[in-house]
Design an enzyme around this catalytic site. Structure first.
Site, PDB file in Angstrom:
ATOM      1  N   ASN A   1     -57.834   6.364 -20.583  1.00 52.78           N
ATOM      2  CA  ASN A   1     -58.517   5.083 -20.774  1.00 52.78           C
ATOM      3  C   ASN A   1     -60.029   5.255 -20.917  1.00 52.78           C
ATOM      4  OD1 ASN A   1     -58.612   2.335 -21.047  1.00 52.78           O
ATOM      5  ND2 ASN A   1     -58.040   1.848 -18.931  1.00 52.78           N
TER       6      ASN A   1
ATOM      7  N   HIS B   1     -48.689  -6.440  -9.188  1.00 56.07           N
ATOM      8  CA  HIS B   1     -50.088  -6.725  -8.832  1.00 56.07           C
ATOM      9  C   HIS B   1     -50.316  -8.218  -8.689  1.00 56.07           C
ATOM     10  CE1 HIS B   1     -52.114  -2.877 -10.583  1.00 56.07           C
ATOM     11  NE2 HIS B   1     -51.020  -2.601  -9.915  1.00 56.07           N
TER      12      HIS B   1
ATOM     13  N   ARG C   1     -48.911  -5.651  -4.462  1.00 54.85           N
ATOM     14  CA  ARG C   1     -50.287  -5.211  -4.246  1.00 54.85           C
ATOM     15  C   ARG C   1     -51.182  -6.446  -4.220  1.00 54.85           C
ATOM     16  NH1 ARG C   1     -54.366  -1.740  -8.166  1.00 54.85           N
ATOM     17  NH2 ARG C   1     -54.879  -3.844  -8.870  1.00 54.85           N
TER      18      ARG C   1
ATOM     19  N   TYR D   1     -62.876  -5.059  -9.310  1.00 53.86           N
ATOM     20  CA  TYR D   1     -61.660  -4.483  -9.878  1.00 53.86           C
ATOM     21  C   TYR D   1     -60.400  -5.204  -9.359  1.00 53.86           C
ATOM     22  CZ  TYR D   1     -57.565  -1.650 -10.148  1.00 53.86           C
ATOM     23  OH  TYR D   1     -56.276  -1.259 -10.366  1.00 53.86           O
TER      24      TYR D   1
ATOM     25  N   ASP E   1     -55.573  -1.519  -3.047  1.00 52.77           N
ATOM     26  CA  ASP E   1     -56.281  -0.420  -3.709  1.00 52.77           C
ATOM     27  C   ASP E   1     -57.774  -0.511  -3.393  1.00 52.77           C
ATOM     28  OD1 ASP E   1     -57.225   1.536  -5.413  1.00 52.77           O
ATOM     29  OD2 ASP E   1     -56.161   0.820  -7.188  1.00 52.77           O
TER      30      ASP E   1
ATOM     31  N   HIS F   1     -59.882   1.664  -4.556  1.00 57.45           N
ATOM     32  CA  HIS F   1     -60.490   2.116  -5.810  1.00 57.45           C
ATOM     33  C   HIS F   1     -61.725   2.996  -5.593  1.00 57.45           C
ATOM     34  CE1 HIS F   1     -60.798   1.518 -10.262  1.00 57.45           C
ATOM     35  NE2 HIS F   1     -59.510   1.435 -10.087  1.00 57.45           N
TER      36      HIS F   1
ATOM     37  N   GLU G   1     -54.710   2.493  -0.864  1.00 63.82           N
ATOM     38  CA  GLU G   1     -54.837   3.446  -1.972  1.00 63.82           C
ATOM     39  C   GLU G   1     -56.298   3.819  -2.216  1.00 63.82           C
ATOM     40  OE1 GLU G   1     -53.140   1.779  -5.489  1.00 63.82           O
ATOM     41  OE2 GLU G   1     -54.278   3.069  -6.820  1.00 63.82           O
TER      42      GLU G   1
ATOM     43  N   GLU H   1     -54.521   9.066  -8.424  1.00 62.17           N
ATOM     44  CA  GLU H   1     -54.336   8.630  -9.824  1.00 62.17           C
ATOM     45  C   GLU H   1     -55.272   9.368 -10.771  1.00 62.17           C
ATOM     46  OE1 GLU H   1     -55.012   4.422  -9.165  1.00 62.17           O
ATOM     47  OE2 GLU H   1     -56.893   4.494 -10.272  1.00 62.17           O
TER      48      GLU H   1
ATOM     49  N   ARG I   1     -50.104   9.764  -5.866  1.00 59.38           N
ATOM     50  CA  ARG I   1     -50.374   8.738  -6.887  1.00 59.38           C
ATOM     51  C   ARG I   1     -50.540   9.314  -8.283  1.00 59.38           C
ATOM     52  NH1 ARG I   1     -49.725   3.907  -7.803  1.00 59.38           N
ATOM     53  NH2 ARG I   1     -51.807   3.210  -8.354  1.00 59.38           N
TER      54      ARG I   1
ATOM     55  N   HIS J   1     -48.769   6.518 -10.468  1.00 61.67           N
ATOM     56  CA  HIS J   1     -49.700   5.538 -11.047  1.00 61.67           C
ATOM     57  C   HIS J   1     -49.073   4.919 -12.297  1.00 61.67           C
ATOM     58  CE1 HIS J   1     -53.952   4.851 -12.884  1.00 61.67           C
ATOM     59  NE2 HIS J   1     -53.627   3.846 -12.102  1.00 61.67           N
TER      60      HIS J   1
ATOM     61  N   ASP K   1     -52.421   1.365 -18.856  1.00 63.08           N
ATOM     62  CA  ASP K   1     -53.006   2.432 -19.678  1.00 63.08           C
ATOM     63  C   ASP K   1     -52.121   3.675 -19.717  1.00 63.08           C
ATOM     64  OD1 ASP K   1     -54.785   1.830 -17.156  1.00 63.08           O
ATOM     65  OD2 ASP K   1     -55.047   3.977 -17.398  1.00 63.08           O
TER      66      ASP K   1
ATOM     67  N   GLU L   1     -45.354   1.807  -9.231  1.00 71.53           N
ATOM     68  CA  GLU L   1     -46.216   0.711  -9.693  1.00 71.53           C
ATOM     69  C   GLU L   1     -45.728   0.269 -11.072  1.00 71.53           C
ATOM     70  OE1 GLU L   1     -50.206   2.028 -10.542  1.00 71.53           O
ATOM     71  OE2 GLU L   1     -51.029   0.038 -10.156  1.00 71.53           O
TER      72      GLU L   1
ATOM     73  N   TRP M   1     -66.816   2.549  -9.129  1.00 69.44           N
ATOM     74  CA  TRP M   1     -66.257   1.276  -9.605  1.00 69.44           C
ATOM     75  C   TRP M   1     -64.873   1.034  -9.009  1.00 69.44           C
ATOM     76  CZ3 TRP M   1     -62.017   0.800 -13.164  1.00 69.44           C
ATOM     77  CH2 TRP M   1     -61.726  -0.539 -13.495  1.00 69.44           C
TER      78      TRP M   1
HETATM   79  O1  EZ4 Z   1     -58.217   1.276 -12.579  1.00 71.96           O
HETATM   80  O2  EZ4 Z   1     -55.763   2.866 -14.640  1.00 71.96           O
HETATM   81  O3  EZ4 Z   1     -54.052   1.533  -9.232  1.00 71.96           O
HETATM   82  N1  EZ4 Z   1     -54.420   1.352 -10.344  1.00 71.96           N
HETATM   83  C1  EZ4 Z   1     -55.657   1.544 -10.808  1.00 71.96           C
HETATM   84  C2  EZ4 Z   1     -55.832   1.354 -12.292  1.00 71.96           C
HETATM   85  C3  EZ4 Z   1     -57.064   2.025 -12.856  1.00 71.96           C
HETATM   86  C4  EZ4 Z   1     -56.921   2.150 -14.356  1.00 71.96           C
HETATM   87  C5  EZ4 Z   1     -58.116   2.834 -14.994  1.00 71.96           C
HETATM   88  O4  EZ4 Z   1     -57.873   3.041 -16.344  1.00 71.96           O
HETATM   89  O5  EZ4 Z   1     -56.535   1.865 -10.047  1.00 71.96           O
HETATM   90  O6  EZ4 Z   1     -55.807  -0.017 -12.607  1.00 71.96           O
HETATM   91 CO    CO Z   2     -55.600   2.635  -8.191  1.00 71.99          CO
END
Ligand code: EZ4
Ligand code: CO
Length: 409
Positions: A37, A122, A147, A159, A217, A219, A243, A269, A290, A319, A323, A346, A409
């Site tokens: 991605n 999600h 989630r 996010y 998550d 992130h 996560e 991931e 993941r 994961h 994407d 997921e 991010w």
């Molecule tokens: O942000 O795959 O758990 N899932 C994630 C994803 C990632 C994307 C980034 O391309 O963290 O949504």
């Molecule tokens: Co994630």
């Protein structure tokens, strides 16, 4: 059985996908996912410029040897571009072997260890009522595990919140990458996040009861101490997993988190080889792997890392964002069906346009996924449909703190 053609297809039905097509002398076709991605064309060039010509005249049956050849002969190892490229070759060769054998890939991996894969979906909301509606919608769709992500008071964009507006004005939905020539800037405030998230889970448990497995998550945005605190604060709400609580390049950080909390941890991931998991698995610092087939070198290494994890009762949580193309998703669903230590998958459906290009056999019934019983992976690409959706530049967003500092991010 010689490979006679290796072609790369870049298509953008709703979002970008990179797909490898291998053709054998007797007319078998195998497909592999190489989507990364926001950096798609780097993988397409790696395949087109450096890999495709090496595959011509190779024996399509030699999956392991081809994997080792691509990994070792490059000299420069690992990394998401290299490993997504190798993944596509590996998947395409498993697809071909299944088609030649007349068997779905999961049968070649040892056969099914369960009837189907339980999934999580999600749910998200800009506030608690919108989150509750989203959870109800997911339960109605059949999801048994959810989630939970929400907006954070004081943070403009975060996010994982589907109804949030992107800078372009479009809904986020499942796809965080925004089309355009530059990445979009978002903001972040860890203190606000740490205060808010436990209140969200308290509200969800009060509304929906103790039974639903809930996931969250982080992130990669917390320090070890912040992650330890969040894990502790979430213990009363009995999460299935937390996560990516820290950026896991620093694996020692997980010892701090692990020592502080019994909230289960899922990581990986963005990992691309078994080496990224070696310490985390051996020291039992995580509970769920993941990795995604597409970013981890394909089906062969995914099966190996899960066999290693099995010694430590660590399970899969592959994961599965949009994407990962339908080919990559099928690849890991075949692995998940076959391995004993499957945990959860997921899952979010691909768009209508994506399903027009990628004709899939995957079945989602009552919250459970099955890859279908077509020989190989069970996904065929309609190349004319793919050609109607040319590549469009897209970037994942990035975060800056209030003072302008870059943040994960
Ligand atoms: O942000 O795959 O758990 N899932 C994630 C994803 C990632 C994307 C980034 O391309 O963290 O949504
Ligand atoms: Co994630």
């Amino acid at each position: 059985m010689k490979i006679i053609a290796a072609d790369v297809i870049v298509t953008s039905p709703t979002r970008n996908f990179v797909t490898l097509k291998l053709t054998t002398e007797d007319g078998y076709v195998g497909w592999g996912d190489a989507t990364l991605n926001g950096r798609e064309l780097a993988v397409a060039a790696y395949l087109r410029e450096h890999v495709c010509q090496l595959l011509i005249d190779r024996d399509a049956h030699r999956i392991e040897d081809t994997w080792q050849f691509l990994y070792r002969s490059a000299y420069w190892r690992r990394g998401p571009v290299t490993m997504a490229s190798i993944a596509a070759v590996d998947m395409a060769l498993w697809d071909i072997k299944g088609k030649v054998a007349g068997l779905p890939v999961y049968q070649l991996l040892g056969g099914a260890s369960r009837n189907a894969l339980r999934t999580y979906g999600h749910a998200s909301g800009r506030d608690i009522p919108e989150l509750f509606d989203s959870i109800r919608e997911h339960l109605d769709l059949g999801y048994k595990s959810i989630r939970v992500q929400t907006s954070i008071p004081g943070v403009k964009a975060v996010y994982g919140v589907a109804a949030q507006r992107q800078a372009t004005g479009e809904r986020y939905d499942y796809e965080p990458a925004g089309r355009g020539v530059t990445p979009k800037e978002e903001d972040w405030d860890t203190r606000a996040y740490l205060r808010h998230v436990p209140r969200v889970f308290e509200a969800v448990r009060n509304e929906f009861g103790p039974e639903i497995p809930l996931l969250h998550d982080g992130h990669h945005r917390m320090t070890p101490l912040e992650a330890a605190r969040l894990g502790k604060d979430l213990e009363p709400y009995d999460l299935y997993w937390l996560e990516d609580c820290t950026p896991a390049e620093n694996q020692d950080a997980l010892r701090t988190v692990r020592a502080a909390t019994t909230t289960p941890l899922a990581i990986g991931e963005v990992f691309n080889t078994v080496w990224d998991f070696q310490t985390l698995i051996r020291e039992q610092l995580i509970d769920y792997v993941r990795a995604a087939s597409t970013h981890f070198g394909g089906i062969s290494p995914l099966k190996k890392v899960m066999d290693y994890a099995a010694q430590y009762q660590i399970k899969s949580g592959f994961h599965g964002p949009t994407d990962i193309s339908p080919v990559g998703m099928a690849a890991q669903v075949h692995v998940g069906l076959a391995i004993h230590n499957f945990g959860i998958q997921e899952y979010m459906p691909h768009s209508g346009a994506t399903n027009e290009v990628f004709q899939q056999q995957i079945r989602f019934v009552d919250g459970y996924l099955h890859p279908g019983d077509a020989p190989g992976l069970g996904v065929e690409i309609d190349e004319a449909a793919a050609a109607a959706y040319p590549y469009q530049q897209a970037y994942l967003p990035f975060n800056r703190l209030a003072d302008g500092t870059m943040h994960d991010w």
